[in-house]
Design an enzyme around this catalytic site. Structure first.
Site, mmCIF file in Angstrom:
data_model
loop_
_atom_site.group_PDB
_atom_site.id
_atom_site.type_symbol
_atom_site.label_atom_id
_atom_site.label_comp_id
_atom_site.label_asym_id
_atom_site.label_seq_id
_atom_site.Cartn_x
_atom_site.Cartn_y
_atom_site.Cartn_z
ATOM 1 N N TYR A 118 0.863 -1.196 0.000
ATOM 2 C CA TYR A 118 0.000 0.000 0.000
ATOM 3 C C TYR A 118 0.886 1.228 0.000
ATOM 4 O O TYR A 118 1.878 1.279 0.744
ATOM 5 C CB TYR A 118 -0.893 0.019 1.250
ATOM 6 C CG TYR A 118 -2.331 -0.280 0.911
ATOM 7 C CD1 TYR A 118 -3.008 0.524 -0.003
ATOM 8 C CD2 TYR A 118 -2.999 -1.351 1.488
ATOM 9 C CE1 TYR A 118 -4.329 0.253 -0.331
ATOM 10 C CE2 TYR A 118 -4.318 -1.622 1.157
ATOM 11 C CZ TYR A 118 -4.981 -0.813 0.246
ATOM 12 O OH TYR A 118 -6.268 -1.068 -0.079
ATOM 13 N N ASP A 164 -5.875 14.949 -24.164
ATOM 14 C CA ASP A 164 -5.852 13.509 -23.904
ATOM 15 C C ASP A 164 -5.092 12.883 -25.079
ATOM 16 O O ASP A 164 -5.621 12.749 -26.186
ATOM 17 C CB ASP A 164 -7.295 13.002 -23.832
ATOM 18 C CG ASP A 164 -7.368 11.498 -23.592
ATOM 19 O OD1 ASP A 164 -6.356 10.819 -23.791
ATOM 20 O OD2 ASP A 164 -8.460 11.020 -23.235
ATOM 21 N N LYS A 193 -0.986 2.030 -25.161
ATOM 22 C CA LYS A 193 -1.366 2.058 -26.589
ATOM 23 C C LYS A 193 -0.091 2.237 -27.424
ATOM 24 O O LYS A 193 0.777 1.368 -27.369
ATOM 25 C CB LYS A 193 -2.389 3.166 -26.828
ATOM 26 C CG LYS A 193 -3.712 2.947 -26.060
ATOM 27 C CD LYS A 193 -4.749 3.957 -26.463
ATOM 28 C CE LYS A 193 -6.103 3.685 -25.829
ATOM 29 N NZ LYS A 193 -6.245 4.292 -24.485
ATOM 30 N N ARG A 196 -0.685 -1.645 -19.007
ATOM 31 C CA ARG A 196 -2.021 -1.049 -18.977
ATOM 32 C C ARG A 196 -2.083 -0.057 -17.815
ATOM 33 O O ARG A 196 -1.887 -0.431 -16.659
ATOM 34 C CB ARG A 196 -3.033 -2.173 -18.779
ATOM 35 C CG ARG A 196 -4.456 -1.811 -18.985
ATOM 36 C CD ARG A 196 -5.254 -3.043 -19.329
ATOM 37 N NE ARG A 196 -4.879 -3.502 -20.665
ATOM 38 C CZ ARG A 196 -5.350 -2.990 -21.790
ATOM 39 N NH1 ARG A 196 -6.245 -2.037 -21.761
ATOM 40 N NH2 ARG A 196 -4.945 -3.450 -22.952
HETATM 41 N N1 DSN Z 1 -10.533 1.914 -25.343
HETATM 42 C C1 DSN Z 1 -9.697 2.928 -25.929
HETATM 43 C C2 DSN Z 1 -9.720 2.846 -27.405
HETATM 44 O O1 DSN Z 1 -9.869 1.761 -27.913
HETATM 45 O O2 DSN Z 1 -9.559 3.847 -28.069
HETATM 46 C C3 DSN Z 1 -10.033 4.274 -25.477
HETATM 47 O O3 DSN Z 1 -10.735 4.217 -24.295
#
Ligand code: DSN
Length: 482
Positions: A68, A245, A277, A283
């Site tokens: 924690y 974003d 991404k 993640r």
């Molecule tokens: N789930 C993501 C996407 O596929 O663009 C964004 O939240």
């Protein structure tokens, strides 16, 4: 893929991990092994997915998970956090350096969490702090009942301007099904109905009329670049905070493909991202900001976040260290080159693309020219071993569930080493499947928006070719789970 440790090191590490898990719950071990097999054999074209490195994956599975560590580095609500302090400091240090940011907060567990941290940081800075100052107190617990009621009402009366969902914006940018739409009075800016491109004059007009507290820029399905210098100019003109974003294109920023007006970090007061991404990390989420917002951002936990995930922060540090390497720049450029090749291959075969092409990592196919909904196209492509996701197109006649678009992206396949020639072939495979698919008849007459007919021989032929193609670009070439 970047150079990896030797075959035996990686294979031994993952095989041993699976053996340990198998002793307790073999079905979980089997599911993990099956996931690797699926990801190896299918063409992964989901624009928001990637393949994290073995080092990043392994940094997540360990004892840091047991700790924690609410609070921030050096200011924790629990004792014994020195090792968590180390990994959180390293992740933040790498993030500041990779993105050239004044401040980095690496605790958010996801993109939604990062956006929530950012929204509340701006509310804290621009709504709460002035109220505390006016009342002559240091914190909300010291406010009178009347001042507290006023502050709560003021929190609920703030405005946000963001990109509309069907133009490629994200649910967390003020849309009602998400908490952001319940917190803020939201209005959207869209794209030009003819070109599909962002119309900055229209954004400026909407901002002047609506006077938002926050302007959100960034997208999850817009295949072009955004000029963040212009967006900041608009925000400044109306006294709004510019929040970007960059979840989808963070890897292109880290790899210095998006620079100058197209790099959000020097222009926005606050920037959020996911780390999994195009950035190719674990993640999770992250917030970058200027000095004026740093103390507000650092209140993310316990303001809107549960306790930090130290093991994921460790993996963020590893992935960001990878993103700092020169080869990550080469990768990021290849992602864009591949997306352009994919778009070109589709256009050559007669497909209709939103905005007519791409400048980033994603392509949005308008599948109406194949007589399909996005849902039918998505399912037919999956039958043929091509993993994509359906997505609304601007002014989508089929709405957000069935949709008229298929969103495809190149971050994952570029990690495997596929290049423009393979992208052209993949464009051909996609076109073959969509061309060979037709809507099924609906029970009540007409055609269904969900069901479809795809000749099994086409699905079989394409999925075999996809598997052959991928065999030349093995995922984790150094990993052998047998
Ligand atoms: N789930 C993501 C996407 O596929 O663009 C964004 O939240």
């Amino acid at each position: 893929m970047a150079e990896q440790p030797s075959t035996s090191t990686v294979s031994t590490a993952f095989r041993s991990a699976l053996d340990v898990i198998r002793e307790v719950e073999p079905r979980v071990a089997d599911a993990i092994a099956a996931e690797v097999a699926d990801q190896r054999e299918m063409l992964k074209l989901i624009a928001s997915e990637n393949y994290a490195s073995p080092a990043t994956l392994l940094a997540m599975g360990n004892w840091l998970s047991d700790k924690y560590a609410e609070g921030t580095v050096g200011r924790r609500f629990y004792a014994g956090c020195r090792n968590v302090d180390t990994v959180e400091s390293l992740a933040a240090e790498h993030a500041r350096s990779v993105f050239g940011a004044a401040h980095a907060y690496v605790q958010p567990h996801s993109g939604i969490d990062a956006n929530l941290v950012a929204f509340w940081a701006v509310l804290s800075q621009r709504v709460e702090s002035p109220a505390l100052e006016k009342a002559g107190v240091r914190q909300v617990n010291e406010l009178s009942e009347q001042d507290w009621a006023q502050l709560r009402a003021d929190f609920g009366n703030q405005r946000m301007l963001g990109m509309s969902l069907d133009a490629g914006g994200h649910l967390t940018h003020g849309f009602r099904p998400n908490i952001s739409g319940k917190m803020f009075d939201q209005r959207s800016y869209g794209t030009d109905p003819v070109t599909g491109l962002l119309d900055y004059d229209a954004v400026r007009a909407a901002a002047r009329e609506f006077r938002p507290l926050i302007i959100v820029a960034g997208y999850s399905a817009y295949p072009r670049l955004v000029n963040f210098r212009l967006m900041r100019e608009i925000a400044d003109e109306v006294g709004a905070t510019l929040m970007v974003d960059m979840a989808h294109f963070a890897g292109l920023v880290a790899g210095k493909v998006l620079t100058g007006d197209f790099d959000p970090v020097p222009h926005a007061q606050i920037v959020t991202t996911t780390t999994h991404k195009s950035l190719r990390g674990p993640r999770g989420g992250m917030v970058l900001c200027d000095d004026s917002l740093a103390e507000h951002v650092d209140r993310g936990c316990p303001m809107v976040l549960g306790g930090p995930l130290p093991h994921v922060m460790a993996a963020k540090a590893v992935a960001l260290a990878e993103a700092a390497r020169p080869e990550f720049g080469t990768y990021a450029q290849a992602v864009v080159d591949n997306a352009k090749a994919l778009a070109e291959g589709l256009l050559t075969r007669g497909a209709k693309l939103v905005t007519g092409g791409t400048d980033n990592h994603l392509v949005l196919i308008d599948v109406s020219s194949y007589g399909l909904t996005g849902r039918q196209a998505e399912a037919a492509l999956l039958d043929a071993g091509i993993v994509t996701n359906r997505n609304a197109v601007p002014q989508d006649p089929n709405g957000a569930w069935y949709t008229t678009g298929i969103r495809i992206g190149t971050p994952a396949l570029t990690t495997r080493g596929l290049g423009p020639a393979e992208m052209d072939e993949i464009a051909g495979l996609i076109d073959t499947v969509l061309d060979g698919t037709s809507p099924a008849a609906a029970a009540k007459g007409g055609t269904s928006k969900a069901n479809y007919v795809l000749d099994a021989s086409i699905a079989d032929q394409v999925s075999r070719r996809a598997a052959d193609l991928l065999a030349g670009f093995p995922l984790y070439p150094t990993l052998d789970l047998q």
